[in-house]
Write a protein that holds these residues in place. Sequence first.
Motif, PDB file in Angstrom:
ATOM      1  N   GLN A   1       0.821  -1.315   0.058  1.00 13.04           N
ATOM      2  CA  GLN A   1      -0.162   0.051   0.011  1.00 13.04           C
ATOM      3  C   GLN A   1       0.936   1.169   0.165  1.00 13.04           C
ATOM      4  OE1 GLN A   1      -2.104   1.237   3.405  1.00 13.04           O
ATOM      5  NE2 GLN A   1      -4.140   1.212   2.037  1.00 13.04           N
ATOM      6  N   ALA A   2       0.437   2.185  -0.786  1.00 14.48           N
ATOM      7  CA  ALA A   2       1.363   3.426  -0.926  1.00 14.48           C
ATOM      8  C   ALA A   2       0.429   4.499  -1.290  1.00 14.48           C
ATOM      9  CB  ALA A   2       2.601   3.479  -1.800  1.00 14.48           C
ATOM     10  N   PHE A   3       0.028   5.673  -0.535  1.00 14.68           N
ATOM     11  CA  PHE A   3      -0.634   6.824  -1.116  1.00 14.68           C
ATOM     12  C   PHE A   3      -0.088   7.953  -0.473  1.00 14.68           C
ATOM     13  CE2 PHE A   3      -2.823   5.004   2.632  1.00 14.68           C
ATOM     14  CZ  PHE A   3      -3.152   6.157   3.174  1.00 14.68           C
ATOM     15  N   PHE A   4      -0.181   9.082  -0.999  1.00 17.56           N
ATOM     16  CA  PHE A   4      -0.164  10.386  -0.658  1.00 17.56           C
ATOM     17  C   PHE A   4      -1.545  11.114  -0.070  1.00 17.56           C
ATOM     18  CE2 PHE A   4       3.824  10.592  -2.921  1.00 17.56           C
ATOM     19  CZ  PHE A   4       4.562  11.259  -2.104  1.00 17.56           C
ATOM     20  N   LEU A   5      -1.686  11.526   1.070  1.00 19.68           N
ATOM     21  CA  LEU A   5      -2.948  11.851   1.487  1.00 19.68           C
ATOM     22  C   LEU A   5      -3.177  13.249   0.939  1.00 19.68           C
ATOM     23  CD1 LEU A   5      -5.450  11.380   3.213  1.00 19.68           C
ATOM     24  CD2 LEU A   5      -4.357  12.396   5.186  1.00 19.68           C
ATOM     25  N   GLY A   6      -4.183  13.467  -0.044  1.00 20.52           N
ATOM     26  CA  GLY A   6      -4.814  14.882  -0.322  1.00 20.52           C
ATOM     27  C   GLY A   6      -5.655  15.504   0.709  1.00 20.52           C
ATOM     28  N   PRO A   7      -6.420  16.414  -0.103  1.00 22.85           N
ATOM     29  CA  PRO A   7      -7.393  17.233   0.881  1.00 22.85           C
ATOM     30  C   PRO A   7      -8.704  16.398   0.986  1.00 22.85           C
ATOM     31  CG  PRO A   7      -7.237  18.184  -1.253  1.00 22.85           C
ATOM     32  CD  PRO A   7      -6.298  16.933  -1.257  1.00 22.85           C
ATOM     33  N   ASP A   8      -9.579  17.073   1.499  1.00 25.28           N
ATOM     34  CA  ASP A   8     -10.891  16.512   1.596  1.00 25.28           C
ATOM     35  C   ASP A   8     -11.490  16.731   0.315  1.00 25.28           C
ATOM     36  OD1 ASP A   8     -10.968  15.985   4.302  1.00 25.28           O
ATOM     37  OD2 ASP A   8     -11.927  17.719   5.145  1.00 25.28           O
ATOM     38  N   SER A   9     -12.691  16.064  -0.228  1.00 21.98           N
ATOM     39  CA  SER A   9     -12.985  15.987  -1.442  1.00 21.98           C
ATOM     40  C   SER A   9     -13.694  17.700  -1.830  1.00 21.98           C
ATOM     41  CB  SER A   9     -14.610  15.233  -1.511  1.00 21.98           C
ATOM     42  OG  SER A   9     -14.943  15.164  -2.826  1.00 21.98           O
ATOM     43  N   GLY A  10     -13.438  18.172  -2.674  1.00 23.79           N
ATOM     44  CA  GLY A  10     -13.713  19.484  -2.967  1.00 23.79           C
ATOM     45  C   GLY A  10     -12.723  20.561  -2.652  1.00 23.79           C
ATOM     46  N   ALA A  11     -11.799  20.077  -1.643  1.00 25.85           N
ATOM     47  CA  ALA A  11     -10.774  21.173  -1.040  1.00 25.85           C
ATOM     48  C   ALA A  11      -9.320  21.136  -2.112  1.00 25.85           C
ATOM     49  CB  ALA A  11     -10.703  20.623   0.110  1.00 25.85           C
ATOM     50  N   THR A  12      -8.553  21.880  -1.695  1.00 26.75           N
ATOM     51  CA  THR A  12      -7.128  21.879  -2.300  1.00 26.75           C
ATOM     52  C   THR A  12      -5.799  21.816  -1.477  1.00 26.75           C
ATOM     53  OG1 THR A  12      -8.220  22.844  -4.348  1.00 26.75           O
ATOM     54  CG2 THR A  12      -5.820  23.028  -4.050  1.00 26.75           C
ATOM     55  N   ILE A  13      -5.162  21.283  -1.532  1.00 21.66           N
ATOM     56  CA  ILE A  13      -3.582  21.535  -1.002  1.00 21.66           C
ATOM     57  C   ILE A  13      -2.874  22.582  -1.748  1.00 21.66           C
ATOM     58  CG2 ILE A  13      -1.483  20.645  -0.159  1.00 21.66           C
ATOM     59  CD1 ILE A  13      -2.721  17.911   0.072  1.00 21.66           C
ATOM     60  N   ALA A  14      -2.659  23.799  -1.169  1.00 20.47           N
ATOM     61  CA  ALA A  14      -2.175  24.830  -1.852  1.00 20.47           C
ATOM     62  C   ALA A  14      -0.708  24.630  -2.123  1.00 20.47           C
ATOM     63  CB  ALA A  14      -2.754  26.101  -1.136  1.00 20.47           C
ATOM     64  N   PRO A  15      -0.309  25.513  -3.241  1.00 20.53           N
ATOM     65  CA  PRO A  15       1.295  25.711  -3.198  1.00 20.53           C
ATOM     66  C   PRO A  15       1.892  26.094  -2.049  1.00 20.53           C
ATOM     67  CG  PRO A  15       0.186  26.415  -5.284  1.00 20.53           C
ATOM     68  CD  PRO A  15      -0.885  25.898  -4.234  1.00 20.53           C
ATOM     69  N   GLY A  16       3.178  25.288  -1.431  1.00 18.31           N
ATOM     70  CA  GLY A  16       3.766  25.902  -0.498  1.00 18.31           C
ATOM     71  C   GLY A  16       3.637  25.006   0.673  1.00 18.31           C
ATOM     72  N   ALA A  17       2.208  24.353   0.657  1.00 10.33           N
ATOM     73  CA  ALA A  17       2.163  23.267   1.630  1.00 10.33           C
ATOM     74  C   ALA A  17       2.684  22.163   1.601  1.00 10.33           C
ATOM     75  CB  ALA A  17       0.675  23.190   1.898  1.00 10.33           C
ATOM     76  N   ALA A  18       2.199  21.032   2.400  1.00  8.85           N
ATOM     77  CA  ALA A  18       2.932  19.676   2.156  1.00  8.85           C
ATOM     78  C   ALA A  18       2.026  18.649   2.163  1.00  8.85           C
ATOM     79  CB  ALA A  18       3.575  19.566   3.541  1.00  8.85           C
ATOM     80  N   THR A  19       2.367  17.465   1.686  1.00 18.58           N
ATOM     81  CA  THR A  19       1.465  16.131   1.693  1.00 18.58           C
ATOM     82  C   THR A  19       2.281  15.070   2.318  1.00 18.58           C
ATOM     83  OG1 THR A  19       0.394  14.799   0.374  1.00 18.58           O
ATOM     84  CG2 THR A  19       2.062  15.643  -0.537  1.00 18.58           C
ATOM     85  N   PRO A  20       1.741  14.262   3.249  1.00 15.47           N
ATOM     86  CA  PRO A  20       2.243  13.115   3.926  1.00 15.47           C
ATOM     87  C   PRO A  20       2.128  11.980   3.070  1.00 15.47           C
ATOM     88  CG  PRO A  20       0.266  13.410   4.870  1.00 15.47           C
ATOM     89  CD  PRO A  20       0.367  14.383   3.840  1.00 15.47           C
ATOM     90  N   LEU A  21       3.117  10.865   3.137  1.00 18.23           N
ATOM     91  CA  LEU A  21       3.225   9.772   2.665  1.00 18.23           C
ATOM     92  C   LEU A  21       3.084   8.580   3.332  1.00 18.23           C
ATOM     93  CD1 LEU A  21       3.980   7.979   0.127  1.00 18.23           C
ATOM     94  CD2 LEU A  21       6.627   8.002   0.787  1.00 18.23           C
ATOM     95  N   TYR A  22       1.975   7.636   2.915  1.00 24.30           N
ATOM     96  CA  TYR A  22       1.696   6.431   3.753  1.00 24.30           C
ATOM     97  C   TYR A  22       2.044   5.285   3.099  1.00 24.30           C
ATOM     98  CZ  TYR A  22      -0.980   9.598   6.995  1.00 24.30           C
ATOM     99  OH  TYR A  22      -1.291  10.291   7.772  1.00 24.30           O
ATOM    100  N   LEU A  23       2.730   4.390   3.694  1.00 22.39           N
ATOM    101  CA  LEU A  23       3.201   3.113   2.992  1.00 22.39           C
ATOM    102  C   LEU A  23       3.106   1.858   4.194  1.00 22.39           C
ATOM    103  CD1 LEU A  23       6.885   4.237   1.851  1.00 22.39           C
ATOM    104  CD2 LEU A  23       5.112   3.668   0.550  1.00 22.39           C
TER     105      LEU A  23
END
Length: 205
Positions: free
Chosen positions: A54-76
């Motif tokens: 299993q491998a995925f990056f966690l994005g935002p809630d449906s309809g939302a956005t992770i803005a430039p300059g922010a971060a996203t975590p990796l799950y493995l």
Amino acid sequence: MTRISRHRVIAAAAFLAAAPALAGCGAGSDAITNQPYTPTEALTKQVNGINISQAFFLGPDSGATIAPGAATPLYLSVVNTNQAPDQLVGVGVDSALGTAKVSSPVTLPVQTRVSIGNPTPSILIEGLKKPLRGGESIQVQLQFANAGLVPLTIPVITRSREFTSLPQAPGVSAAPTPTPTPTASASASTDSMEDMGHSTEGTDG
């Protein structure tokens, strides 16, 4: 006892002596494959004795956005099937996307499933240079101390379904609030009140 009978007795004794050892090997394999596990969001991959199921990056809630300059975590979810322990020591991503950060090496014992990122994310892509809304794919290279480089294409998933319990990614903008629309019953009720008003005016005249 004949020579043939003696050979059969010896063979049977050897099989019975080996049976406990064979059972132990089977239990060791089942200890991995029979563990409860979340349905995968990416294809299972095994490279150099490292099994990633299993491998995925966690994005935002449906309809939302992770803005430039922010971060996203990796799950493995990783199993080291080699004969010696290993460590995940680094992650590489395209510099046009951002910068990967591993807070500390992740130890991978032999034949043990390790969930990376849960409960506390330890691998992030920081300083994102483009927004993420979910549905994108990110190419990464996982660096292991012994197993070497393992390339992966990892999806960005929205924070929904069984993933709503995971902590929200840093710098996520809120989803837009839907605009309420008048219902048919409310419109009909308003029209009825207007008709009553017209009827009353005609009676007074």
